[in-house]
Write a protein that holds these residues in place. Structure first.
Motif, mmCIF file in Angstrom:
data_model
loop_
_atom_site.group_PDB
_atom_site.id
_atom_site.type_symbol
_atom_site.label_atom_id
_atom_site.label_comp_id
_atom_site.label_asym_id
_atom_site.label_seq_id
_atom_site.Cartn_x
_atom_site.Cartn_y
_atom_site.Cartn_z
ATOM 1 N N PHE A 30 0.905 -5.154 -2.235
ATOM 2 C CA PHE A 30 1.159 -6.081 -0.615
ATOM 3 C C PHE A 30 -0.203 -6.334 -1.071
ATOM 4 C CE2 PHE A 30 4.946 -3.769 -0.593
ATOM 5 C CZ PHE A 30 5.640 -4.268 0.165
ATOM 6 N N PHE A 31 -1.636 -5.477 -1.454
ATOM 7 C CA PHE A 31 -2.617 -5.769 -0.699
ATOM 8 C C PHE A 31 -3.591 -6.710 -2.235
ATOM 9 C CE2 PHE A 31 -1.777 -2.023 1.401
ATOM 10 C CZ PHE A 31 -1.384 -2.336 1.721
ATOM 11 N N GLY A 32 -2.868 -6.977 -2.770
ATOM 12 C CA GLY A 32 -3.891 -7.895 -4.762
ATOM 13 C C GLY A 32 -3.917 -6.743 -5.512
ATOM 14 N N LYS A 33 -5.442 -7.422 -6.249
ATOM 15 C CA LYS A 33 -5.610 -6.581 -6.932
ATOM 16 C C LYS A 33 -6.825 -5.520 -6.907
ATOM 17 C CE LYS A 33 -3.483 -8.481 -11.253
ATOM 18 N NZ LYS A 33 -3.248 -7.365 -11.451
ATOM 19 N N PRO A 34 -6.975 -4.472 -7.316
ATOM 20 C CA PRO A 34 -8.120 -3.455 -6.834
ATOM 21 C C PRO A 34 -9.264 -3.994 -6.938
ATOM 22 C CG PRO A 34 -6.611 -2.825 -8.769
ATOM 23 C CD PRO A 34 -6.273 -3.842 -8.128
ATOM 24 N N ARG A 35 -10.216 -3.781 -5.480
ATOM 25 C CA ARG A 35 -11.212 -4.487 -5.724
ATOM 26 C C ARG A 35 -12.332 -3.319 -6.434
ATOM 27 N NH1 ARG A 35 -13.768 -3.513 0.529
ATOM 28 N NH2 ARG A 35 -14.391 -1.354 -0.270
ATOM 29 N N VAL A 68 -0.391 8.757 -0.495
ATOM 30 C CA VAL A 68 0.927 7.832 -0.439
ATOM 31 C C VAL A 68 1.344 7.744 1.114
ATOM 32 C CG1 VAL A 68 3.423 7.921 -1.098
ATOM 33 C CG2 VAL A 68 1.762 8.874 -2.483
ATOM 34 N N LYS A 69 0.836 8.456 1.686
ATOM 35 C CA LYS A 69 1.523 8.689 3.290
ATOM 36 C C LYS A 69 0.628 7.932 4.396
ATOM 37 C CE LYS A 69 3.614 13.657 4.047
ATOM 38 N NZ LYS A 69 2.913 14.617 4.366
ATOM 39 N N GLN A 70 -0.664 7.234 3.351
ATOM 40 C CA GLN A 70 -1.776 6.613 4.086
ATOM 41 C C GLN A 70 -1.116 5.259 3.490
ATOM 42 O OE1 GLN A 70 -5.973 7.678 2.206
ATOM 43 N NE2 GLN A 70 -5.723 9.049 4.437
ATOM 44 N N VAL A 71 -0.445 5.226 2.340
ATOM 45 C CA VAL A 71 -0.068 3.622 2.140
ATOM 46 C C VAL A 71 0.837 3.190 3.038
ATOM 47 C CG1 VAL A 71 0.595 2.410 -0.192
ATOM 48 C CG2 VAL A 71 -1.026 3.702 -1.091
ATOM 49 N N LEU A 72 1.801 4.497 3.124
ATOM 50 C CA LEU A 72 3.075 4.332 3.516
ATOM 51 C C LEU A 72 2.199 3.635 5.249
ATOM 52 C CD1 LEU A 72 5.389 6.822 2.874
ATOM 53 C CD2 LEU A 72 5.693 4.395 3.117
ATOM 54 N N LEU A 73 1.351 4.322 5.951
ATOM 55 C CA LEU A 73 1.094 4.019 7.109
ATOM 56 C C LEU A 73 0.237 2.053 7.566
ATOM 57 C CD1 LEU A 73 -0.493 7.184 8.305
ATOM 58 C CD2 LEU A 73 1.686 6.090 9.054
ATOM 59 N N ALA A 74 0.055 2.252 6.137
ATOM 60 C CA ALA A 74 -0.887 1.139 5.892
ATOM 61 C C ALA A 74 0.116 -0.144 5.776
ATOM 62 C CB ALA A 74 -2.015 0.835 5.176
ATOM 63 N N LEU A 75 1.191 0.571 5.028
ATOM 64 C CA LEU A 75 2.382 -0.892 5.049
ATOM 65 C C LEU A 75 3.164 -1.189 6.574
ATOM 66 C CD1 LEU A 75 3.898 -0.121 1.898
ATOM 67 C CD2 LEU A 75 2.411 -1.927 2.239
ATOM 68 N N GLU A 76 2.844 0.142 7.525
ATOM 69 C CA GLU A 76 3.624 0.068 8.588
ATOM 70 C C GLU A 76 2.842 -1.315 9.733
ATOM 71 O OE1 GLU A 76 4.690 2.880 11.639
ATOM 72 O OE2 GLU A 76 5.640 4.027 9.457
ATOM 73 N N LEU A 78 1.121 -3.457 8.172
ATOM 74 C CA LEU A 78 0.782 -4.749 7.664
ATOM 75 C C LEU A 78 2.189 -5.274 7.919
ATOM 76 C CD1 LEU A 78 -0.343 -6.311 6.032
ATOM 77 C CD2 LEU A 78 0.818 -5.712 3.802
ATOM 78 N N GLU A 79 3.227 -4.495 8.697
ATOM 79 C CA GLU A 79 4.468 -4.875 9.203
ATOM 80 C C GLU A 79 4.583 -5.446 10.179
ATOM 81 O OE1 GLU A 79 7.407 -2.410 8.411
ATOM 82 O OE2 GLU A 79 7.877 -2.874 6.281
ATOM 83 N N VAL A 80 3.448 -4.880 10.987
ATOM 84 C CA VAL A 80 3.346 -4.894 13.053
ATOM 85 C C VAL A 80 2.423 -6.139 12.913
ATOM 86 C CG1 VAL A 80 2.389 -3.857 14.454
ATOM 87 C CG2 VAL A 80 4.217 -2.436 13.127
ATOM 88 N N SER A 81 1.495 -6.021 11.763
ATOM 89 C CA SER A 81 0.428 -7.497 12.201
ATOM 90 C C SER A 81 1.439 -8.430 12.053
ATOM 91 C CB SER A 81 -1.491 -7.117 11.421
ATOM 92 O OG SER A 81 -0.373 -7.139 10.207
ATOM 93 N N ARG A 82 2.155 -9.145 10.782
ATOM 94 C CA ARG A 82 2.522 -9.620 10.337
ATOM 95 C C ARG A 82 3.918 -9.682 11.808
ATOM 96 N NH1 ARG A 82 2.915 -9.499 3.860
ATOM 97 N NH2 ARG A 82 0.719 -9.407 3.690
ATOM 98 N N GLY A 83 4.425 -9.413 11.963
ATOM 99 C CA GLY A 83 5.931 -9.682 13.186
ATOM 100 C C GLY A 83 6.761 -8.997 12.384
ATOM 101 N N ILE A 84 6.669 -8.345 11.655
ATOM 102 C CA ILE A 84 7.960 -8.211 10.181
ATOM 103 C C ILE A 84 9.066 -7.006 11.747
ATOM 104 C CG2 ILE A 84 8.767 -7.259 8.421
ATOM 105 C CD1 ILE A 84 6.585 -8.953 7.259
#
Length: 86
Positions: A30-35, A68-76, A78-84
């Motif tokens: 979802f976010f690409g390679k780690p920086r 893990v919970k922070q990643v789940l919130l970030a994915l949520e 991301l879904e909202v920002s993409r309109g999914i």
């Protein structure tokens, strides 16, 4: 090798029992390679302003539950920002 969807289901069911490598797969998908990928930490850039990073940490082969919970919130977010819709 676990699929991303299977890993996400497991993450939502039990955030305390997620392998670090599985969390890395999800983040890279979802976010690409780690920086930054130093020793036990990996930092992923997110596409929004504010705190634009996901920081995860390997602890004896497992991911930390709060991360893990922070990643789940970030994915949520991301879904909202993409309109999914769920």
């Amino acid at each position: 090798m676990a699929k991303i969807d299977d890993i996400l289901v497991q993450m939502k069911k039990n955030s305390k029992d997620v392998r670090f490598t599985d969390l890395c797969k999800v983040c890279e998908n979802f976010f690409g390679k780690p920086r930054k990928s130093a020793s036990s930490h990996r930092i992923y850039k997110t596409p929004w302003r504010g705190d634009p990073r996901i920081n995860i940490q390997n602890h004896k082969g497992k991911a930390k539950a709060y991360q893990v919970k922070q990643v789940l919130l970030a994915l949520e977010k991301l879904e909202v920002s993409r309109g999914i819709k769920k």
